[in-house]
Design an enzyme around this catalytic site. Structure first.
Site, PDB file in Angstrom:
ATOM      1  N   HIS A 133      -7.594  -6.760   5.664  1.00  0.00           N
ATOM      2  CA  HIS A 133      -6.437  -7.135   4.942  1.00  0.00           C
ATOM      3  C   HIS A 133      -5.089  -6.999   5.979  1.00  0.00           C
ATOM      4  O   HIS A 133      -4.185  -7.482   5.400  1.00  0.00           O
ATOM      5  CB  HIS A 133      -6.438  -6.377   3.772  1.00  0.00           C
ATOM      6  CG  HIS A 133      -5.353  -6.699   2.845  1.00  0.00           C
ATOM      7  ND1 HIS A 133      -5.208  -7.971   2.387  1.00  0.00           N
ATOM      8  CD2 HIS A 133      -4.078  -5.892   2.194  1.00  0.00           C
ATOM      9  CE1 HIS A 133      -4.218  -8.005   1.558  1.00  0.00           C
ATOM     10  NE2 HIS A 133      -3.759  -6.853   1.328  1.00  0.00           N
TER      11      HIS A 133
ATOM     12  N   GLY B 115       0.757  -1.245  -0.047  1.00  0.00           N
ATOM     13  CA  GLY B 115      -0.101  -0.034   0.080  1.00  0.00           C
ATOM     14  C   GLY B 115       0.930   1.574   0.011  1.00  0.00           C
ATOM     15  O   GLY B 115       1.923   1.066   0.239  1.00  0.00           O
TER      16      GLY B 115
END
Length: 290
Positions: free
Chosen positions: A264, A36
């Site tokens: 997640h 990310g």
């Protein structure tokens, strides 16, 4: 946050700097973070390093393209490139075999390293790893949000906050503003903005790249004997939870644990459980054979 004193250094691997933090003693365990925006090793595993360091030599690198490591990733075969760089780091640290713990992007890198050179990996822990059925169906809403971060109008704090609170975790309110600020600052490094490490494949080689990034199409998976613990949040909005049973079914020596009300980022959301399961698994706890 981790309270353990970390030693920090930069190691040159294939001509590129890789930042690595380290603490603890015992069998080596390398923690590989997700992909990310603004991610880094220590920040992603801030709730796990102390617990694991009680039993292991914990090594936490920033993956290429992230944190204090060199920027740029081979977009033709990103998982292969990351695996090569991690293997190179192990060589520089004079580590022959290590346990690998990988979340998402880092999980894909760990699995690829084990497939390419199984003798270098003792045990694998994979949390919602990338590359499981990625060419079978449309991307999830979370993955679309992640991949669009540097596209369109470009990165912004609002886009990052939306990704983290709406897709990365089950309870978006649990993420402190300071963490978002830290990741946003890292995400707008000019070198990263110019060449994001995690990109949607494009061009004439896109299909080949996508197939390389889908482990369910890799025939080596069913022959990988590495003991593997697959962890997956039932509410993962980035990588589909259905990937957990698929991966556990393909790997001949894998165990699967799925947890409710978990997104997640299992190592952060369910840190106490994660630390216990991983410590027992890497220590070959009795529960594995019961």
């Amino acid at each position: 946050m981790s309270t353990t004193t970390l030693s920090e250094r930069t190691v040159m691997v294939a001509g590129k700097p890789m930042f690595v933090a380290e603490t603890g003693s015992g069998p080596a365990v390398v923690l590989l973070h997700g992909g990310g925006p603004g991610a880094s090793g220590v920040s992603n595993y801030s709730r796990n390093i102390d617990a694991l360091a009680e039993r292991f030599r914990v090594i936490v690198p920033d993956l290429p393209g992230y944190g204090r490591s060199g920027k740029g990733v081979d977009q033709a075969d990103p998982f292969g490139y990351l695996a090569d760089m991690i293997r190179g780091l192990l060589d520089e640290l004079h580590i022959g075999t290590t346990h690998l713990v990988g979340n998402s992007y880092g999980g894909a890198a760990a699995l690829r390293l084990a497939l390419d050179t199984p003798r270098r990996v003792g045990r694998l822990v994979l949390m919602g790893p990338g590359g499981i059925g990625t060419t079978r169906g449309a991307p999830t809403a979370g993955l679309k949000s992640l991949l669009s971060y540097y596209r369109g109008e470009g990165p912004s704090r609002g886009k990052l906050e939306s990704f983290i609170r709406n897709y990365l975790v089950y309870d978006g309110h649990s993420v402190p503003d300071e963490l978002i600020e830290l990741r946003y600052a890292a995400s707008i490094d000019p070198e990263v903005v110019a060449n994001p490490p995690l990109q949607r494949p494009s061009g004439i080689t896109a299909l080949r790249t996508l197939w390389r990034m889908d482990f369910t199409r890799d025939k080596r998976l069913k022959d990988l004997q590495t003991p593997t613990l697959v962890l997956w949040g039932r509410d993962d909005k980035v990588n589909r939870p259905s990937g957990g049973p698929v991966l556990a079914g393909l790997l001949p020596n894998a165990q699967l644990v799925m947890t409710a009300q978990t997104g997640h980022w299992m190592q952060w959301e369910r840190a106490e459980l994660f630390n216990r399961l991983v410590t027992e698994f890497l220590s070959a706890g009795l529960w594995l054979t019961s």
